[in-house]
Design a protein around this motif. Sequence first.
Motif, short mmCIF file in Angstrom:
data_model
loop_
_atom_site.label_atom_id
_atom_site.label_comp_id
_atom_site.label_asym_id
_atom_site.label_seq_id
_atom_site.Cartn_x
_atom_site.Cartn_y
_atom_site.Cartn_z
N VAL A 105 1.97 -102.80 81.94
CA VAL A 105 1.89 -104.02 82.75
C VAL A 105 2.37 -103.68 84.15
N GLY A 106 1.97 -104.51 85.10
CA GLY A 106 2.40 -104.31 86.48
C GLY A 106 1.26 -103.82 87.35
N TYR A 107 1.61 -103.06 88.37
CA TYR A 107 0.67 -102.63 89.39
C TYR A 107 0.44 -101.13 89.32
N ARG A 108 -0.63 -100.68 89.96
CA ARG A 108 -0.89 -99.23 90.05
C ARG A 108 0.17 -98.59 90.91
N LYS A 109 0.64 -97.41 90.48
CA LYS A 109 1.64 -96.69 91.27
C LYS A 109 0.97 -96.09 92.50
N PRO A 110 1.54 -96.34 93.68
CA PRO A 110 0.97 -95.77 94.91
C PRO A 110 1.40 -94.31 95.07
N ALA A 111 0.67 -93.59 95.87
CA ALA A 111 1.02 -92.20 96.15
C ALA A 111 1.67 -92.11 97.53
N GLY A 112 2.57 -91.17 97.68
CA GLY A 112 3.14 -90.88 98.99
C GLY A 112 4.29 -91.76 99.44
N ILE A 113 4.83 -92.59 98.56
CA ILE A 113 6.00 -93.38 98.94
C ILE A 113 7.08 -93.16 97.89
N PRO A 114 8.35 -93.44 98.24
CA PRO A 114 9.42 -93.27 97.25
C PRO A 114 9.25 -94.24 96.08
N ILE A 115 9.45 -93.71 94.88
CA ILE A 115 9.34 -94.51 93.66
C ILE A 115 10.56 -94.22 92.81
N GLY A 116 11.15 -95.28 92.27
CA GLY A 116 12.26 -95.13 91.34
C GLY A 116 11.73 -95.20 89.92
N VAL A 117 12.38 -94.48 89.02
CA VAL A 117 11.90 -94.44 87.64
C VAL A 117 13.08 -94.44 86.67
N SER A 118 12.85 -95.05 85.53
CA SER A 118 13.83 -95.05 84.46
C SER A 118 13.09 -95.11 83.14
N THR A 119 13.60 -94.41 82.15
CA THR A 119 12.99 -94.41 80.82
C THR A 119 14.01 -94.91 79.81
N VAL A 120 13.58 -95.86 78.98
CA VAL A 120 14.41 -96.40 77.92
C VAL A 120 13.81 -95.95 76.59
N THR A 121 14.63 -95.36 75.75
CA THR A 121 14.16 -94.89 74.45
C THR A 121 14.47 -95.94 73.39
N THR A 122 13.45 -96.29 72.61
CA THR A 122 13.62 -97.23 71.50
C THR A 122 13.14 -96.54 70.22
N THR A 123 13.30 -97.21 69.10
CA THR A 123 12.86 -96.63 67.83
C THR A 123 11.35 -96.51 67.76
N SER A 124 10.63 -97.31 68.54
CA SER A 124 9.16 -97.27 68.53
C SER A 124 8.58 -96.40 69.63
N GLY A 125 9.41 -95.81 70.47
CA GLY A 125 8.91 -94.96 71.55
C GLY A 125 9.61 -95.22 72.87
N ASP A 126 9.18 -94.50 73.87
CA ASP A 126 9.78 -94.61 75.20
C ASP A 126 9.06 -95.67 76.04
N VAL A 127 9.85 -96.37 76.85
CA VAL A 127 9.33 -97.32 77.82
C VAL A 127 9.76 -96.81 79.19
N THR A 128 8.79 -96.61 80.08
CA THR A 128 9.09 -96.09 81.41
C THR A 128 8.82 -97.18 82.43
N ILE A 129 9.79 -97.34 83.33
CA ILE A 129 9.69 -98.37 84.37
C ILE A 129 9.70 -97.67 85.72
N TRP A 130 8.69 -97.96 86.54
CA TRP A 130 8.60 -97.44 87.91
C TRP A 130 8.74 -98.63 88.84
N VAL A 131 9.48 -98.47 89.94
CA VAL A 131 9.59 -99.51 90.96
C VAL A 131 9.45 -98.88 92.34
N TRP A 132 8.93 -99.67 93.28
CA TRP A 132 8.78 -99.21 94.66
C TRP A 132 8.80 -100.43 95.57
#
Length: 134
Positions: A105-132
């Motif tokens: 869900v969310g928007y397409r990640k842009p190229a060439g700008i700073p992006i923050g990222v975090s990954t949360v591990t759950t029993t069903s798999g990893d969820v990765t969140i990118w913000v800019w």
Amino acid sequence: MNRGQLSLSVVEAGIGVIFILGVAMGFALGVPSPDTRGAQLDLYAEDAGTVLASEPPRHQGTTRLAEIIDSPQSFDRERDALERRVDRILPDNLMFRVETPHGAVGYRKPAGIPIGVSTVTTTSGDVTIWVWYV
């Protein structure tokens, strides 16, 4: 043989002038500030993941995030609610993308700008969140 020598006072005065000019230039020009945008964005992504991982589930599961990625059907059911929730968690000047094992869900990640990222591990798999920044 005659040699000319500078007096010690003149040498000291010259060094003093150079030192004072150096200090004055340091104040006038300043020092470049470090680019902390990437680190700040990582913190925003981490905070969003922490909030999602600690919320109680709406229907079933241990946490809200675990409920969302429990199955493709639960992701499809909760997709819009997840997008609205992440949008409310983050400040208005940020855009985001949340990727799960069953979709994104969310928007397409842009190229060439700073992006923050975090990954949360759950029993069903990893969820990765990118913000800019918008």
